[in-house]
Design a protein around this motif. Structure first.
Motif, PDB file in Angstrom:
ATOM      1  N   ASN A 191      40.418  34.470  42.210  1.00  0.00           N
ATOM      2  CA  ASN A 191      39.766  34.100  41.052  1.00  0.00           C
ATOM      3  C   ASN A 191      38.885  34.940  40.131  1.00  0.00           C
ATOM      4  N   VAL A 192      38.767  36.173  40.501  1.00  0.00           N
ATOM      5  CA  VAL A 192      38.456  37.805  39.980  1.00  0.00           C
ATOM      6  C   VAL A 192      39.896  37.729  39.174  1.00  0.00           C
ATOM      7  N   VAL A 193      40.459  37.751  38.833  1.00  0.00           N
ATOM      8  CA  VAL A 193      41.607  38.298  38.163  1.00  0.00           C
ATOM      9  C   VAL A 193      42.171  37.148  37.584  1.00  0.00           C
ATOM     10  N   ALA A 194      42.331  35.573  37.909  1.00  0.00           N
ATOM     11  CA  ALA A 194      42.279  34.670  36.995  1.00  0.00           C
ATOM     12  C   ALA A 194      41.297  34.776  35.815  1.00  0.00           C
ATOM     13  N   CYS A 195      39.847  35.604  36.456  1.00  0.00           N
ATOM     14  CA  CYS A 195      39.040  35.645  35.665  1.00  0.00           C
ATOM     15  C   CYS A 195      39.197  36.286  33.969  1.00  0.00           C
ATOM     16  N   ALA A 196      39.995  37.315  34.112  1.00  0.00           N
ATOM     17  CA  ALA A 196      40.333  38.231  33.277  1.00  0.00           C
ATOM     18  C   ALA A 196      41.187  38.278  32.564  1.00  0.00           C
ATOM     19  N   GLY A 197      42.494  36.588  33.477  1.00  0.00           N
ATOM     20  CA  GLY A 197      43.094  36.343  32.550  1.00  0.00           C
ATOM     21  C   GLY A 197      42.719  35.269  31.363  1.00  0.00           C
ATOM     22  N   VAL A 198      41.605  34.607  31.225  1.00  0.00           N
ATOM     23  CA  VAL A 198      41.326  33.999  30.435  1.00  0.00           C
ATOM     24  C   VAL A 198      41.648  34.134  28.915  1.00  0.00           C
ATOM     25  N   CYS A 199      40.802  35.098  28.358  1.00  0.00           N
ATOM     26  CA  CYS A 199      40.927  35.010  26.920  1.00  0.00           C
ATOM     27  C   CYS A 199      40.032  36.888  27.213  1.00  0.00           C
ATOM     28  N   ARG A 200      40.526  37.590  25.825  1.00  0.00           N
ATOM     29  CA  ARG A 200      39.754  38.825  25.146  1.00  0.00           C
ATOM     30  C   ARG A 200      38.832  39.653  26.312  1.00  0.00           C
ATOM     31  N   SER A 201      37.544  38.514  25.514  1.00  0.00           N
ATOM     32  CA  SER A 201      35.898  38.647  25.836  1.00  0.00           C
ATOM     33  C   SER A 201      35.985  38.666  27.647  1.00  0.00           C
ATOM     34  N   TRP A 202      36.861  37.655  27.479  1.00  0.00           N
ATOM     35  CA  TRP A 202      36.983  37.760  29.471  1.00  0.00           C
ATOM     36  C   TRP A 202      36.526  38.537  29.771  1.00  0.00           C
ATOM     37  N   ARG A 203      38.159  39.348  29.592  1.00  0.00           N
ATOM     38  CA  ARG A 203      39.009  40.412  30.261  1.00  0.00           C
ATOM     39  C   ARG A 203      38.323  41.903  30.431  1.00  0.00           C
ATOM     40  N   PHE A 204      37.042  41.760  29.034  1.00  0.00           N
ATOM     41  CA  PHE A 204      36.239  43.072  29.196  1.00  0.00           C
ATOM     42  C   PHE A 204      34.842  43.134  30.386  1.00  0.00           C
ATOM     43  N   ILE A 205      34.436  42.036  30.074  1.00  0.00           N
ATOM     44  CA  ILE A 205      33.779  41.911  30.658  1.00  0.00           C
ATOM     45  C   ILE A 205      34.239  41.993  32.178  1.00  0.00           C
ATOM     46  N   ILE A 206      35.281  41.551  33.257  1.00  0.00           N
ATOM     47  CA  ILE A 206      35.349  42.282  33.993  1.00  0.00           C
ATOM     48  C   ILE A 206      35.828  43.385  34.250  1.00  0.00           C
ATOM     49  N   GLN A 207      36.760  44.141  32.955  1.00  0.00           N
ATOM     50  CA  GLN A 207      36.952  45.892  33.222  1.00  0.00           C
ATOM     51  C   GLN A 207      35.064  46.143  33.932  1.00  0.00           C
ATOM     52  N   GLN A 208      34.307  45.755  33.093  1.00  0.00           N
ATOM     53  CA  GLN A 208      33.258  46.320  33.758  1.00  0.00           C
ATOM     54  C   GLN A 208      32.485  45.741  34.945  1.00  0.00           C
ATOM     55  N   ILE A 209      32.264  45.092  35.114  1.00  0.00           N
ATOM     56  CA  ILE A 209      32.120  44.457  36.275  1.00  0.00           C
ATOM     57  C   ILE A 209      32.504  45.253  37.760  1.00  0.00           C
ATOM     58  N   VAL A 210      34.055  44.918  37.743  1.00  0.00           N
ATOM     59  CA  VAL A 210      34.504  45.538  38.926  1.00  0.00           C
ATOM     60  C   VAL A 210      34.985  46.196  38.815  1.00  0.00           C
ATOM     61  N   LYS A 211      34.437  47.795  39.684  1.00  0.00           N
ATOM     62  CA  LYS A 211      34.684  48.673  40.211  1.00  0.00           C
ATOM     63  C   LYS A 211      35.569  49.432  40.575  1.00  0.00           C
ATOM     64  N   LEU A 212      36.344  50.746  40.678  1.00  0.00           N
ATOM     65  CA  LEU A 212      37.429  51.096  41.184  1.00  0.00           C
ATOM     66  C   LEU A 212      37.335  51.118  42.725  1.00  0.00           C
ATOM     67  N   PRO A 213      38.198  51.085  43.451  1.00  0.00           N
ATOM     68  CA  PRO A 213      38.439  50.606  44.902  1.00  0.00           C
ATOM     69  C   PRO A 213      37.856  52.459  45.358  1.00  0.00           C
ATOM     70  N   GLN A 214      37.836  53.203  45.617  1.00  0.00           N
ATOM     71  CA  GLN A 214      37.143  54.014  45.774  1.00  0.00           C
ATOM     72  C   GLN A 214      35.720  54.255  45.588  1.00  0.00           C
ATOM     73  N   LEU A 215      35.036  53.114  44.759  1.00  0.00           N
ATOM     74  CA  LEU A 215      33.509  52.543  44.920  1.00  0.00           C
ATOM     75  C   LEU A 215      32.913  51.850  45.454  1.00  0.00           C
ATOM     76  N   SER A 216      34.048  50.493  45.874  1.00  0.00           N
ATOM     77  CA  SER A 216      33.661  49.542  45.761  1.00  0.00           C
ATOM     78  C   SER A 216      34.536  49.226  47.864  1.00  0.00           C
ATOM     79  N   GLY A 217      35.695  49.301  47.940  1.00  0.00           N
ATOM     80  CA  GLY A 217      36.670  49.924  49.291  1.00  0.00           C
ATOM     81  C   GLY A 217      36.819  48.017  48.769  1.00  0.00           C
ATOM     82  N   LYS A 218      37.485  47.734  47.472  1.00  0.00           N
ATOM     83  CA  LYS A 218      37.908  46.992  47.052  1.00  0.00           C
ATOM     84  C   LYS A 218      39.867  46.776  46.200  1.00  0.00           C
ATOM     85  N   LEU A 219      40.346  46.329  46.775  1.00  0.00           N
ATOM     86  CA  LEU A 219      41.575  45.850  45.870  1.00  0.00           C
ATOM     87  C   LEU A 219      41.148  44.755  45.257  1.00  0.00           C
ATOM     88  N   THR A 220      41.242  44.663  44.008  1.00  0.00           N
ATOM     89  CA  THR A 220      41.930  44.040  43.151  1.00  0.00           C
ATOM     90  C   THR A 220      43.112  43.542  42.637  1.00  0.00           C
TER      91      THR A 220
END
Length: 376
Positions: free
Chosen positions: A60-89
């Motif tokens: 669902n997080v990946v899908a949100c990034a594909g809705v439109c450019r403004s959503w993608r920009f916010i997801i870019q700011q929210i989702v942390k890198l794997p080395q910080l979050s321990g998550k592969l998105t």
């Protein structure tokens, strides 16, 4: 719940967006979803990112990034890198360093009939019994003078001319030296720019034959044959040796920190060949060596502590740690960076951590499957 439904309905945009022209991408700025209040949208997407923390819900997080450019920009700011979050998105996460605080547990399935290997992310503590989250696949291709493992982002597509091509692993004739090639230039991370159109342009400029050396693997002669443990050494061209030191240089500091960022700038020239010495410490690259096993008198075999992650003795099993070279060994040289071992006839665990990525770890593990004429 409404936002989740929207994300599911528009999940196909994640794939379709890769096929859009720059004009179409610019036109999406007028999407009705882009007109939502930014403060509200930020809070909703942040809640989704925090609650959908594991797969398959994380789609669902990946899908949100594909809705439109403004959503993608916010997801870019929210989702942390794997080395910080321990998550592969996102797909690019497989080429970003793993978590700093723990090993990320994965497993590899081997298909002997097709000479294909599949890498999955473990979803639960009993990850080997569930389906796992597919990450990468590799197919073995024998050639007269070497062996290639083609690594792909798709389970069935191993062609080099598509965006699913991730890279490859190539061995020499004896199967004692390997080179890991990235399908995308390490410098592309710094060049994949601020705009979506420039990123798409860079992706399309990747030649089907483009391969950039990023690691070298060497197996030493084993005087005890199959009865003794293998000795291996990995020189990571794109990772500085200082990355494992407290406060040391982070491999991603050379690049823009966002979920769509590519690999960092290479420390070594892309013209480095397979026959170069794997002792690249003098060039500043991180060198990994296998942790020496101990001889168990009662079991009459070589043993390593895999903390329950490996259950079957095999010459393929190994643990890699950072080499101190000529410096005194510190606590950072005791941490397991990659461990690989057998748990079934065609099932293996692969656990890795910062500073290597899932792609690099997978390629190193693939080298363990190759038969070594000079080593065994």
């Amino acid at each position: 719940m409404a936002i989740k439904c929207i994300a599911r309905l528009r999940s196909r945009r994640v794939v379709q967006d890769q096929l859009q022209t720059p004009n179409e991408v610019e036109a999406e700025g007028g999407c009705c979803w882009a007109n939502l209040p930014q403060e509200l949208l930020w809070e909703v997407l942040l809640m989704i990112e925090e609650t959908e923390s594991i797969w398959p819900q994380r789609k669902n997080v990946v899908a949100c990034a594909g809705v439109c450019r403004s959503w993608r920009f916010i997801i870019q700011q929210i989702v942390k890198l794997p080395q910080l979050s321990g998550k592969l998105t996102f797909p690019i996460s497989v080429k970003q360093p793993g978590p700093k605080d723990s090993l990320l547990q994965c497993f590899i399935k081997r298909n002997r009939s097709t000479q294909t290997y599949y890498l999955y992310l473990g979803l639960t503590n009993s990850a080997l019994s569930d389906g796992g989250k597919f990450l990468l696949a590799a197919r073995k291709c024998r050639r007269p003078t070497c062996t290639d493992y083609i690594i792909s982002l798709q389970a069935e597509d191993f062609s080099k001319g598509t965006n699913t091509y991730a890279g490859r692993l190539r061995s020499n004739f004896l199967g004692t030296k390997f080179t890991v090639f990235d399908g995308q230039s390490p410098q592309a991370g710094a060049k994949m720019g601020k705009s979506r159109s420039s990123r798409l342009a860079n992706l399309r400029q990747v030649s089907p034959s483009s391969n950039y050396p990023m690691a070298h693997i060497s197996y030493e002669l084993n005087l005890l044959g199959s009865r003794g443990p293998r000795r291996m050494q990995c020189s990571m061209n794109t990772i500085p040796a200082t990355s494992i030191a407290p406060g040391g240089l982070d491999p991603t500091t050379q690049a823009e920190l966002n979920p769509y960022q590519s690999t960092p700038t290479s420390f070594l020239s892309k013209s480095a060949s397979m026959e170069n010495s794997v002792s690249d410490q003098k060039n500043g690259g991180l060198v990994l060596i296998n942790k020496a096993p101990r001889w168990h008198e009662q079991l009459q075999c070589w043993c390593l502590n895999f903390h329950g992650r490996v259950t079957i003795a095999s010459v393929k099993n190994f643990q890699l740690v950072a080499s101190p070279e000529n410096e005194p060994a510190g606590p950072e040289h005791e941490k397991i960076i990659l461990q690989f071992g057998k748990v079934g006839k065609d099932l293996f665990t692969m656990d890795y951590r910062y500073p290597i990525s899932a792609f690099q770890a997978f390629a190193i593990c693939l080298s363990s499957f190759e038969t070594r004429i000079a080593c065994e």
